[in-house]
Every structure is written in C-alpha cells, then in structure tokens.
Design an enzyme around this catalytic site. Structure first.
Site, PDB file in Angstrom:
ATOM      1  N   ASP A   1     -12.131 -31.980  -4.664  1.00 25.23           N
ATOM      2  CA  ASP A   1     -11.463 -32.870  -3.718  1.00 25.23           C
ATOM      3  C   ASP A   1     -12.481 -33.919  -3.261  1.00 25.23           C
ATOM      4  O   ASP A   1     -13.580 -34.028  -3.833  1.00 25.23           O
ATOM      5  CB  ASP A   1     -10.831 -32.078  -2.553  1.00 25.23           C
TER       6      ASP A   1
ATOM      7  N   CYS B   1     -15.126 -28.028  -3.463  1.00 24.11           N
ATOM      8  CA  CYS B   1     -14.550 -28.623  -2.252  1.00 24.11           C
ATOM      9  C   CYS B   1     -15.607 -28.483  -1.158  1.00 24.11           C
ATOM     10  O   CYS B   1     -16.780 -28.274  -1.469  1.00 24.11           O
ATOM     11  CB  CYS B   1     -13.202 -27.997  -1.878  1.00 24.11           C
TER      12      CYS B   1
ATOM     13  N   THR C   1     -16.138 -26.169   1.112  1.00 23.44           N
ATOM     14  CA  THR C   1     -16.691 -24.806   1.184  1.00 23.44           C
ATOM     15  C   THR C   1     -16.629 -24.057  -0.136  1.00 23.44           C
ATOM     16  O   THR C   1     -17.255 -23.000  -0.266  1.00 23.44           O
ATOM     17  CB  THR C   1     -15.884 -23.979   2.200  1.00 23.44           C
TER      18      THR C   1
ATOM     19  N   HIS D   1     -19.883  -8.976 -14.149  1.00 21.70           N
ATOM     20  CA  HIS D   1     -18.987  -7.893 -13.716  1.00 21.70           C
ATOM     21  C   HIS D   1     -17.525  -8.317 -13.642  1.00 21.70           C
ATOM     22  O   HIS D   1     -16.636  -7.497 -13.857  1.00 21.70           O
ATOM     23  CB  HIS D   1     -19.405  -7.383 -12.327  1.00 21.70           C
TER      24      HIS D   1
ATOM     25  N   HIS E   1     -16.460  -2.653 -16.597  1.00 21.85           N
ATOM     26  CA  HIS E   1     -16.048  -3.902 -15.931  1.00 21.85           C
ATOM     27  C   HIS E   1     -14.764  -4.452 -16.555  1.00 21.85           C
ATOM     28  O   HIS E   1     -13.926  -5.019 -15.861  1.00 21.85           O
ATOM     29  CB  HIS E   1     -17.168  -4.936 -16.005  1.00 21.85           C
TER      30      HIS E   1
HETATM   31  C1  RB5 Z   1     -11.655 -30.890   3.363  1.00 18.32           C
HETATM   32  O1  RB5 Z   1     -12.012 -31.396   4.605  1.00 18.32           O
HETATM   33  C2  RB5 Z   1     -11.948 -29.389   3.333  1.00 18.32           C
HETATM   34  O2  RB5 Z   1     -11.016 -28.707   4.103  1.00 18.32           O
HETATM   35  C3  RB5 Z   1     -11.938 -28.875   1.908  1.00 18.32           C
HETATM   36  O3  RB5 Z   1     -12.860 -29.591   1.149  1.00 18.32           O
HETATM   37  C4  RB5 Z   1     -12.315 -27.426   1.706  1.00 18.32           C
HETATM   38  O4  RB5 Z   1     -13.483 -27.099   2.351  1.00 18.32           O
HETATM   39  C5  RB5 Z   1     -11.241 -26.453   1.927  1.00 18.32           C
HETATM   40  O5  RB5 Z   1     -11.397 -25.234   1.709  1.00 18.32           O
END
Ligand code: RB5
Length: 150
Positions: free
Chosen positions: A9, A66, A68, A99, A134
């Site tokens: 994203d 993304c 996180t 695994h 596994h």
């Molecule tokens: C975008 O702001 C953020 O929510 C997205 O990149 C991600 O971290 C979602 O899990």
C-alpha cells in the site's frame, strides 16, 4: 530464477521499491502488483492481488509491505493456498519457510528499517521448507481451508 510477486500500500511503497531493487540485484525476476506511488490506497487490494498470483502459480513467492505488515498479510491469507507470514526479524522469517512453508513474506515499513528488511528478505528467500512433521501440520491447515478437517 524464481519469480517474486511484490505488492504494497502507500505506507509500504518506498520499502517495496527498495526491495524490488534489491531482488533485481540478486537476479530474481519481479512482478510488481503496485501500488505505484505514495498516494493513499487500501492494502487489501494489493495483498489479495499478490496472493492470487502466487496461488495461481504465476509467481513462485510473494513479498508484501504495508505500515506494519499485518493488514496486508491478513488480506493475502484470505486467498486459498496462501501462507503469509508477517515477520520483523530474520529468525522468524527463516522459520516461516523452514517450518510453515510460507509462500508470502509480509514486512512493515514502519517497523523495520530498509537495510534490516533486506536482510530479512535474504534469510526468507534462502531458507527451504523442511518437510517431514512440518508438512503434516501444513497439510492440516490446507485440509481445513478446503473444508475437510481431516
Ligand atoms: C495505513 O495507514 C496502515 O493502516 C497500513 O499500512 C497497515 O499498517 C495496516 O495494517
């Protein structure tokens, strides 16, 4: 050489571009499913696109990014046959291959620095699934996914 599907994203855009350059330098073929700029988009669109390309066998593995690594991994994991692992360290990344036979690696651009992300990617791509017990566990997940819990 393996074909790697890439997707992100807006939050993951710059890290995706960084990883793309890194993979090209290592000799991998890359298919970029976007996004193509830091303009705001929705991570499910890209996680699912990469997941489908890997599930269909058009790409050998995928790497998605993304903020996180969580939202885009959850999205990719909704595609049948996808085992996406959100990893922020090289040890987890290696074990997700050895695994869990993870076929998608998810990274968080707000969690890992670019150089560290490259190291995580390298560990993940070099690790091999260890089969044996596994494989039996992975099969249980696949059977559940196909509506046949054993
Ligand atoms: C975008 O702001 C953020 O929510 C997205 O990149 C991600 O971290 C979602 O899990």
């Amino acid at each position: 050489m393996e074909v790697i599907a890439l997707g992100s994203d807006h939050a993951g855009f710059h890290l995706k571009e960084n990883i793309k350059e890194y993979l090209a330098g290592l000799g991998y073929k890359v298919r970029d499913f976007g996004t193509g700029s830091p303009d705001r988009v929705d991570y499910p669109d890209f996680g699912i696109a990469v997941g489908e390309a890997v599930a269909r066998g058009e790409c050998d593995k995928g790497i998605v990014v993304c903020g996180t690594g969580i939202g885009i991994s959850i999205s990719a994991n909704k595609v049948k046959g996808i085992r996406a692992a959100a990893c922020s360290d090289p040890f987890s990344a290696r074990l997700s291959r050895e695994h869990n036979n993870a076929n998608i690696l998810a990274l968080g651009s707000r969690i890992v620095a670019p150089e560290y992300a490259r190291y995580i990617v390298k560990e993940w791509l070099e690790a091999k699934f260890q089969e044996g017990r596994h494989a039996e566990r992975a099969l249980k997940i696949a059977q559940y996914e196909l509506g046949n819990p054993g």
